[in-house]
Each structure stands twice: as C-alpha cells, then as structure tokens.
Design a protein around this motif. Structure first.
Motif, PDB file in Angstrom:
ATOM      1  N   ALA A 145       0.900  -1.148  -0.086  1.00  0.00           N
ATOM      2  CA  ALA A 145       0.029   0.039  -0.046  1.00  0.00           C
ATOM      3  C   ALA A 145       0.833   1.154  -0.033  1.00  0.00           C
ATOM      4  N   THR A 146       1.460   1.955  -1.275  1.00  0.00           N
ATOM      5  CA  THR A 146       2.189   2.724  -1.467  1.00  0.00           C
ATOM      6  C   THR A 146       1.715   4.058  -1.171  1.00  0.00           C
ATOM      7  N   SER A 147       2.374   4.948  -0.627  1.00  0.00           N
ATOM      8  CA  SER A 147       2.016   6.287  -0.131  1.00  0.00           C
ATOM      9  C   SER A 147       2.434   7.448  -1.437  1.00  0.00           C
ATOM     10  N   ALA A 148       1.340   8.074  -1.581  1.00  0.00           N
ATOM     11  CA  ALA A 148       1.649   8.869  -2.899  1.00  0.00           C
ATOM     12  C   ALA A 148       2.272  10.312  -2.367  1.00  0.00           C
ATOM     13  N   ALA A 149       2.717  10.479  -0.865  1.00  0.00           N
ATOM     14  CA  ALA A 149       3.491  11.743  -0.559  1.00  0.00           C
ATOM     15  C   ALA A 149       4.275  11.149   0.650  1.00  0.00           C
ATOM     16  N   LYS A 150       5.608  11.650   0.476  1.00  0.00           N
ATOM     17  CA  LYS A 150       6.609  10.992   1.431  1.00  0.00           C
ATOM     18  C   LYS A 150       6.400  11.591   2.797  1.00  0.00           C
ATOM     19  N   ILE A 151       6.135  11.032   3.946  1.00  0.00           N
ATOM     20  CA  ILE A 151       6.116  11.439   5.117  1.00  0.00           C
ATOM     21  C   ILE A 151       7.331  11.968   5.656  1.00  0.00           C
TER      22      ILE A 151
ATOM     23  N   LEU B 108      -5.228  -6.300   2.679  1.00  0.00           N
ATOM     24  CA  LEU B 108      -5.880  -5.475   3.700  1.00  0.00           C
ATOM     25  C   LEU B 108      -5.015  -5.132   4.977  1.00  0.00           C
ATOM     26  N   VAL B 109      -4.210  -6.041   5.305  1.00  0.00           N
ATOM     27  CA  VAL B 109      -3.434  -5.960   6.497  1.00  0.00           C
ATOM     28  C   VAL B 109      -2.498  -4.964   6.424  1.00  0.00           C
ATOM     29  N   LEU B 110      -1.648  -5.082   5.018  1.00  0.00           N
ATOM     30  CA  LEU B 110      -0.925  -4.038   4.356  1.00  0.00           C
ATOM     31  C   LEU B 110      -1.278  -2.434   4.485  1.00  0.00           C
ATOM     32  N   LYS B 111      -2.553  -2.696   4.041  1.00  0.00           N
ATOM     33  CA  LYS B 111      -3.191  -1.427   3.901  1.00  0.00           C
ATOM     34  C   LYS B 111      -3.328  -0.955   5.347  1.00  0.00           C
ATOM     35  N   GLU B 112      -3.934  -1.646   6.241  1.00  0.00           N
ATOM     36  CA  GLU B 112      -3.985  -1.153   7.732  1.00  0.00           C
ATOM     37  C   GLU B 112      -2.938  -0.584   8.175  1.00  0.00           C
ATOM     38  N   ILE B 113      -1.620  -1.287   8.022  1.00  0.00           N
ATOM     39  CA  ILE B 113      -0.347  -1.034   8.496  1.00  0.00           C
ATOM     40  C   ILE B 113      -0.130   0.556   7.998  1.00  0.00           C
ATOM     41  N   SER B 114      -0.288   0.534   6.700  1.00  0.00           N
ATOM     42  CA  SER B 114      -0.032   1.873   5.813  1.00  0.00           C
ATOM     43  C   SER B 114      -0.814   3.088   6.579  1.00  0.00           C
ATOM     44  N   ASN B 115      -2.205   2.758   6.876  1.00  0.00           N
ATOM     45  CA  ASN B 115      -2.859   3.623   7.337  1.00  0.00           C
ATOM     46  C   ASN B 115      -2.957   3.885   8.803  1.00  0.00           C
ATOM     47  N   ASP B 116      -1.932   3.159   9.657  1.00  0.00           N
ATOM     48  CA  ASP B 116      -2.133   3.199  11.178  1.00  0.00           C
ATOM     49  C   ASP B 116      -1.467   4.511  11.427  1.00  0.00           C
ATOM     50  N   ALA B 117      -2.250   5.677  11.939  1.00  0.00           N
ATOM     51  CA  ALA B 117      -1.812   6.817  12.269  1.00  0.00           C
ATOM     52  C   ALA B 117      -0.983   6.903  13.568  1.00  0.00           C
ATOM     53  N   GLU B 118      -1.375   5.865  14.597  1.00  0.00           N
ATOM     54  CA  GLU B 118      -0.415   5.716  15.684  1.00  0.00           C
ATOM     55  C   GLU B 118       0.856   5.291  15.105  1.00  0.00           C
ATOM     56  N   LEU B 119       1.023   4.444  14.543  1.00  0.00           N
ATOM     57  CA  LEU B 119       2.502   3.990  13.775  1.00  0.00           C
ATOM     58  C   LEU B 119       3.109   4.801  13.221  1.00  0.00           C
ATOM     59  N   VAL B 120       2.566   5.589  12.184  1.00  0.00           N
ATOM     60  CA  VAL B 120       3.002   6.499  11.312  1.00  0.00           C
ATOM     61  C   VAL B 120       3.676   7.666  12.195  1.00  0.00           C
ATOM     62  N   ASP B 121       2.859   8.270  13.216  1.00  0.00           N
ATOM     63  CA  ASP B 121       3.173   9.161  14.109  1.00  0.00           C
ATOM     64  C   ASP B 121       4.588   8.815  14.845  1.00  0.00           C
ATOM     65  N   TYR B 122       4.465   7.783  15.602  1.00  0.00           N
ATOM     66  CA  TYR B 122       5.453   7.080  16.254  1.00  0.00           C
ATOM     67  C   TYR B 122       6.733   7.047  15.607  1.00  0.00           C
ATOM     68  N   MET B 123       6.816   6.612  14.475  1.00  0.00           N
ATOM     69  CA  MET B 123       8.145   6.358  13.492  1.00  0.00           C
ATOM     70  C   MET B 123       8.521   7.704  13.272  1.00  0.00           C
ATOM     71  N   LYS B 124       7.598   8.547  12.917  1.00  0.00           N
ATOM     72  CA  LYS B 124       7.953   9.908  12.500  1.00  0.00           C
ATOM     73  C   LYS B 124       8.849  10.913  13.593  1.00  0.00           C
ATOM     74  N   GLU B 125       8.227  10.496  14.869  1.00  0.00           N
ATOM     75  CA  GLU B 125       8.525  11.345  16.022  1.00  0.00           C
ATOM     76  C   GLU B 125       9.929  10.794  16.267  1.00  0.00           C
ATOM     77  N   ARG B 126      10.153   9.384  16.571  1.00  0.00           N
ATOM     78  CA  ARG B 126      11.132   8.825  17.256  1.00  0.00           C
ATOM     79  C   ARG B 126      12.173   8.498  16.307  1.00  0.00           C
ATOM     80  N   PHE B 127      12.069   8.132  15.110  1.00  0.00           N
ATOM     81  CA  PHE B 127      12.952   7.648  14.033  1.00  0.00           C
ATOM     82  C   PHE B 127      13.931   8.977  13.669  1.00  0.00           C
TER      83      PHE B 127
END
Length: 189
Positions: free
Chosen positions: A31-37, A170-189
């Motif tokens: 589930a690729t993202s159209a824009a880089k986070i 569906l699972v891959l899409k759920e991982i891609s769209n998980d706001a908690e995971l995205v925010d966690y990785m963005k803040e801590r990585f």
C-alpha cells in the motif's frame, strides 16, 4: 550392500511418482504512499514466520479428506518485500545497520476451505505483529485481517489465491494507514 542400493532406489522412485502438492501464487501488493511522510530517516527491517505450519490453506471436502495447500513463494519474504516497498514510499531508507528497527512477525496466514461439488465457503485469517524499536522506545502492534467468501461449485486454487492475497493486502493497507504507527515512527526515528 546391493539390498541397500536397491532400497534407496525404490524410495527415490516412489518419491518421484507421488503426486505433487497443490500450490498457489502469493503476491501481496504494498500500500504505497503518494507523498513522502519523512525525508532521509533510516530503518532496518527484519521478519520472522512463526506459524506452526507452512501451508496457507486447508481444503476440507467433508469426506475426512483435508488437503493442505502451499504457496510457490515464501510468505515471509513476500510480506517483508511489500513492507520495504511500503516504508520506502513513505520516505524511509531501509538499510542493514540502523538504530531504528522494525521487526515483522507473521503469526497466521490461513484460508480454511469447506467445499462440496455444489458450493464452497472460505474463511481467511492473517495476523502480523510489528515491533518498532530504538533507543527512544518500543511500540508493538498486532494487525489482523479476516475475510469470508462463499460461492457456487467447489473452490479453485485461483479462488483461494484471491482470498489469501486480498486478506494480506488488507493487513498491509491497515499498517500503512495506522496513524499511531506513522506518528510514532515519524517522531522517534
């Protein structure tokens, strides 16, 4: 010695004559993202398949005959490659030696098929656990995909393949769209 060679030959020939196991194609789609986070953040990704059996489907024809079905491709590698592509589309650089790690654990990937000549019922269940970790903390999340499908006539390998791939997607899409995971990785990585 001749008896040993004869016995080994018989075993080898019997192995060649036995029917091949059923196999389906496993082709998860990222589930690729159209824009880089993020930009320029690195991570290392590893995966592990902890399923008790390596088949992905069990076909039950109701006559005490249950047939396991395997994939032609490795399930762990297929999901790992899709996630690498997914995270790369979000802007992460997947490397070998990064202090930021993502561990993928495939806990279940199974389609249960009950079929007769006239109808079939399929139930798919996929469970993937992600552990995101570095020196700033650790986040563990479990993603579950479930799907059911019924149809006329007996289920074909193509039907099973579609249900399995759709459920993993569906699972891959759920991982891609998980706001908690995205925010966690963005803040801590």
């Amino acid at each position: 010695m001749k008896k040993l060679v004869l016995a080994a030959t018989i075993v080898l020939l019997a192995g060649c004559a036995s029917p091949k196991q059923e196999q389906i194609n496993f082709a998860p789609q990222a589930a690729t993202s159209a824009a880089k986070i993020v930009e320029g953040k690195t991570m290392s990704l590893s995966s592990q398949d902890v399923r008790t059996a390596q088949y992905v489907a069990l076909m039950d024809n109701g006559r005490a005959n249950i047939t396991p079905i395997h994939t032609r491709q490795n399930v762990r590698i297929g999901i790992e490659n899709a996630l690498v592509q997914q995270f790369s589309s979000q802007g992460y650089k997947v490397t070998v030696n990064s202090p930021n790690t993502v561990k993928v654990e495939i806990q279940e990937a199974l389609v249960s098929v009950k079929h007769t000549v006239m109808e079939n019922d399929m139930a798919a269940n996929v469970v993937v656990e992600l552990t995101v970790e570095n020196s700033k903390g650790k986040l563990v999340k479990t993603y579950t995909g479930k799907a059911t499908r019924s149809g006329l006539m007996s289920a074909s390998n193509d039907d099973i393949e579609t249900v399995l791939n759709d459920t993993v997607n569906l699972v891959l899409k759920e991982i891609s769209n998980d706001a908690e995971l995205v925010d966690y990785m963005k803040e801590r990585f």
